[in-house]
Design a protein around this motif. Structure first.
Motif, mmCIF file in Angstrom:
data_model
loop_
_atom_site.group_PDB
_atom_site.id
_atom_site.type_symbol
_atom_site.label_atom_id
_atom_site.label_comp_id
_atom_site.label_asym_id
_atom_site.label_seq_id
_atom_site.Cartn_x
_atom_site.Cartn_y
_atom_site.Cartn_z
ATOM 1 N N ALA A 50 0.840 -1.196 0.000
ATOM 2 C CA ALA A 50 0.000 0.000 0.000
ATOM 3 C C ALA A 50 0.878 1.251 0.000
ATOM 4 O O ALA A 50 2.007 1.224 0.505
ATOM 5 N N PRO A 51 0.397 2.358 -0.575
ATOM 6 C CA PRO A 51 1.188 3.601 -0.568
ATOM 7 C C PRO A 51 1.523 4.042 0.848
ATOM 8 O O PRO A 51 0.830 3.692 1.820
ATOM 9 N N ASP A 52 2.598 4.817 0.965
ATOM 10 C CA ASP A 52 2.964 5.331 2.280
ATOM 11 C C ASP A 52 2.108 6.542 2.635
ATOM 12 O O ASP A 52 1.157 6.894 1.909
ATOM 13 N N LEU A 53 2.429 7.216 3.741
ATOM 14 C CA LEU A 53 1.613 8.339 4.211
ATOM 15 C C LEU A 53 1.676 9.534 3.272
ATOM 16 O O LEU A 53 0.822 10.420 3.340
ATOM 17 N N HIS A 54 2.668 9.570 2.385
ATOM 18 C CA HIS A 54 2.760 10.632 1.378
ATOM 19 C C HIS A 54 2.139 10.203 0.057
ATOM 20 O O HIS A 54 2.311 10.878 -0.959
ATOM 21 N N ASP A 55 1.437 9.083 0.083
ATOM 22 C CA ASP A 55 0.764 8.521 -1.093
ATOM 23 C C ASP A 55 1.765 8.110 -2.175
ATOM 24 O O ASP A 55 1.434 8.080 -3.357
ATOM 25 N N GLU B 105 18.006 -20.575 -0.176
ATOM 26 C CA GLU B 105 16.694 -20.694 0.474
ATOM 27 C C GLU B 105 16.655 -20.011 1.838
ATOM 28 O O GLU B 105 15.851 -20.363 2.703
ATOM 29 N N ARG B 106 17.471 -18.995 2.012
ATOM 30 C CA ARG B 106 17.491 -18.221 3.262
ATOM 31 C C ARG B 106 17.466 -16.750 2.913
ATOM 32 O O ARG B 106 18.173 -16.303 2.013
ATOM 33 N N ARG B 107 16.621 -15.994 3.640
ATOM 34 C CA ARG B 107 16.572 -14.558 3.380
ATOM 35 C C ARG B 107 17.861 -13.916 3.860
ATOM 36 O O ARG B 107 18.282 -14.115 5.002
ATOM 37 N N VAL B 108 18.468 -13.126 2.971
ATOM 38 C CA VAL B 108 19.727 -12.472 3.308
ATOM 39 C C VAL B 108 19.599 -10.948 3.340
ATOM 40 O O VAL B 108 20.499 -10.261 3.840
ATOM 41 N N PHE B 109 18.480 -10.451 2.835
ATOM 42 C CA PHE B 109 18.351 -8.999 2.699
ATOM 43 C C PHE B 109 16.892 -8.688 2.386
ATOM 44 O O PHE B 109 16.218 -9.451 1.683
ATOM 45 N N SER B 110 16.375 -7.593 2.935
ATOM 46 C CA SER B 110 15.029 -7.150 2.586
ATOM 47 C C SER B 110 14.971 -5.630 2.650
ATOM 48 O O SER B 110 15.709 -5.003 3.413
ATOM 49 N N ALA B 111 14.098 -5.062 1.837
ATOM 50 C CA ALA B 111 13.956 -3.606 1.815
ATOM 51 C C ALA B 111 12.547 -3.249 1.384
ATOM 52 O O ALA B 111 11.968 -3.898 0.510
ATOM 53 N N THR B 112 12.003 -2.235 2.010
ATOM 54 C CA THR B 112 10.773 -1.611 1.542
ATOM 55 C C THR B 112 11.165 -0.273 0.927
ATOM 56 O O THR B 112 11.819 0.551 1.574
ATOM 57 N N VAL B 113 10.788 -0.084 -0.338
ATOM 58 C CA VAL B 113 11.227 1.089 -1.096
ATOM 59 C C VAL B 113 10.012 1.904 -1.512
ATOM 60 O O VAL B 113 9.048 1.360 -2.059
ATOM 61 N N ALA B 114 10.052 3.203 -1.245
ATOM 62 C CA ALA B 114 9.017 4.135 -1.716
ATOM 63 C C ALA B 114 9.555 4.888 -2.919
ATOM 64 O O ALA B 114 10.752 5.222 -2.977
#
Length: 319
Positions: free
Chosen positions: A286-291, A303-312
């Motif tokens: 969903a969009p962030d607070l700034h839409d 098969e193992r998570r090594v990195f994650s990011a949420t990008v706007a």
């Protein structure tokens, strides 16, 4: 500065450091960890009070990698500036030896899209660096929490909060085991084919760090150790700046129209090695607070998570 595994959340005491208000006489270029000194953007560091420094960064008018279009710099130019400023702060103000190995666990960063617009002259970025927590641990490791705010020509340019560690070689080599030998860098496989550069805001295929998988929203990380900006010198694992570039490009590739990644909420879960494929998967949010539209990127290796990011993302500056 390279990037390591995530540890427990940083809950450490605030430091008490009384640095004089004088300019450092240390060689700032040697603090940054770049073999190619032309890639060092920090030009000055001024001690302010306690654990606070003012770091001056000179952005080039254009850069072969960090200026992907004539109109705007990449947001990773701001990120690299923060990385260099923290290295200088650690080595000049906090007494961390230059041979220590740095690793970021968490990075929250936002950059103003307007600050990325190119101009007819080099821009001066002024960063205020405050370490709210520094913990010296047994055997010499240090854990730190830093807050950085930047301005260009007096206007807000961006901010970052970084939780990271510094390890002496004895600890780092134990953490890395057989991978501590940087000859793994020389054994990296040849780069795989890139996806079309226009999908990720690039014009040069060599600057693309994603390879196709044949599945929508899924890419392999493309590793080109001959890229002299991303891989300035031999590493024992894929550097964090490459991971952030992969997240940036994956977010752009998943968006229907050209957009600039302007905010990153990132966790480094583990080291990303050269000897196994790394798969990136995108999930729209969903969009962030700034839409602003948002995308989550998860990277897996073995098969193992090594990195994650949420990008706007924000609309690209007008041409």
């Amino acid at each position: 500065m390279s990037y390591g595994t995530a540890e427990a959340p940083c809950t450490v005491e605030a430091p008490s450091i009384a640095s004089p208000q004088v300019r450092t006489q240390a060689s700032l270029k040697e603090c940054v960890g770049k073999r190619d000194l032309s890639e060092v953007f920090v030009t000055d560091c001024l001690y302010l009070r306690g654990s606070e420094q003012a770091v001056t960064v000179q952005w080039p008018r254009a850069h072969d990698f960090y200026t992907p279009t004539p109109q705007a710099h990449s947001p990773l130019l701001f990120t690299e500036s923060v990385r260099q400023a923290l290295a200088v702060s650690c080595h000049t103000a906090h007494g961390i030896p230059r041979n220590y190995h740095f690793g970021w666990q968490h990075l929250n960063l936002e950059v103003a899209a307007d600050a990325l617009r190119t101009t007819q002259r080099p821009a001066t970025l002024r960063l205020r660096v405050i370490h709210s927590a520094i913990e010296h641990r047994r055997m010499g490791s240090v854990r730190l929490v830093a807050h950085v705010q930047g301005s260009v020509d007096g206007r807000y340019a961006g901010s970052a909060e970084v939780c990271y560690s510094a390890h002496p070689s004895s600890i780092y080599n134990r953490l890395r085991g057989p991978y501590a030998d940087r000859t793994v860098f020389l054994r990296a496989a040849p780069p795989t084919p890139p996806i079309p550069p226009e999908r990720v805001g690039r014009t040069n295929p060599r600057d693309v760090v994603l390879s196709p998988t044949g599945q929508e929203g899924r890419w392999h990380m493309r590793v080109d150790t001959g890229h002299t900006v991303l891989y300035d010198h031999p590493h024992d694992h894929i550097p964090g700046m490459v991971l952030l570039e992969a997240a940036s490009q994956a977010a752009q590739a998943s968006h229907d129209t050209p957009a600039t990644p302007v905010a990153f909420t990132t966790t480094f879960d583990g080291y990303v090695e050269f000897d196994a494929p790394c798969l990136l998967t995108t999930t729209p949010l969903a969009p962030d607070l700034h839409d602003r539209p948002r995308v989550r990127i998860d990277a897996q290796q073995r098969e193992r998570r090594v990195f994650s990011a949420t990008v706007a993302l924000a609309p690209q500056p007008a041409r």
